[in-house]
Enzyme design. Sequence first.
Site, PDB file in Angstrom:
ATOM      1  CB  CYS A 152      48.597  50.818  77.596  1.00  0.00           C
ATOM      2  SG  CYS A 152      47.413  49.474  77.673  1.00  0.00           S
TER       3      CYS A 152
ATOM      4  CB  CYS B 279      33.655  31.249  50.257  1.00  0.00           C
ATOM      5  SG  CYS B 279      33.507  31.912  48.584  1.00  0.00           S
TER       6      CYS B 279
ATOM      7  CB  CYS C 291      36.271  27.986  47.592  1.00  0.00           C
ATOM      8  SG  CYS C 291      36.004  29.769  47.702  1.00  0.00           S
TER       9      CYS C 291
END
Length: 374
Positions: A84, A72, A69
């Site tokens: 930075c 998953c 699915c």
Amino acid sequence: ESFLPVPSSLAGGDGDGDVRLLSVVHCREGEVRVQLDSEYTLAVRLVEAGTAGYLGQVTVIDRPSGTECYECQAKPAQKVYPICTIRSTPSQPVHCIVWAKEMYKLCFGPKAADSMLFEDEESLRADSEAAEKEKAEAEGGDDKGGDNGEGGGESGNGGERTNGAAAGGEKSTYMDAVTRLRDLMSIGVGDGAKPSSADVSSVRSAARTALSALFADEIRKQIGMDRYKTADRVPVPVGESDLASCADAAAPPPSEREGYQPTDVWSESDCVAELASCFAEVASSTSQPLPEFDKDDETAMRFVAAASNLRSRVFGIEAQSLYSAKGIAGNIIPAIATTNAICAGLQVLQAFRILRIQLEEKKRGEGEKEEGGA
């Protein structure tokens, strides 16, 4: 689970009244997935679909294929931007919005020290030591720290915690102004009294000083330190004429003007006026300090949109509307009707395909029975 058919319609039986049941389990972020209780084969195929902006997926899931699915499947990790880049060399709107959220935390948060823009003696001392180390390495022939341009700091000692204090621990130009502004906005919080109009006027004046330090003085200082000598574009500080709108309480901010739309892009003076309005609202409230940033909080979102646009204009980055900034700040993926329509059409096509396969399987089964009977 209410949208799922009854278990008997999803699992096959053995013809003797034995119904192989299904169990419903929750799969990660609350997504529902259907599984068999045992090794029995799923009798129907499930069509899973979903969209995310211009992306979409339609998947047929059945037990024999072993198809995963969507929830998953492995997802890419959320991108984390170097400190930075956020503090010194932004190049995208998202960099400026992240910086604006840190500014919100610095100005309104319960603990200013939680913001990456916060500076204290300890962080200044650490930055001073890092600067001295880089200087010693450069003198010794190591040129790894010699570039003060856009690439500097991303692979060093964790980025630049205090970009304004890079030169030997020198303090940035904005911290004192922001601290004073926080103190002024805390007037009357202890006894629940609201600040007077004079107090709000003082907050507006202090806000102009803080904004001037953040968007003008600090930028000029960084330019003077040759931080952008290798950059494609040198940042341009916000002008005093635009900052002047901060102290003008009579002029309404852009979000309160007639005909305002969330898709409007504010000018520099509009952004300053909007920030000043946010500072005044917080100063008039008795609920300081504000909670963590929430994209659904009107004041917080107006503040972040205005601050990020000012930052963007300083660095020559395309400014964003409040609507666009909210999507970026809250990681919102907009729903697009055409993507939904395409995926809905693909779902129907997959359903037709499943029905065709089932009809073919049924005909094949009937033919096998006839051959067996003969």
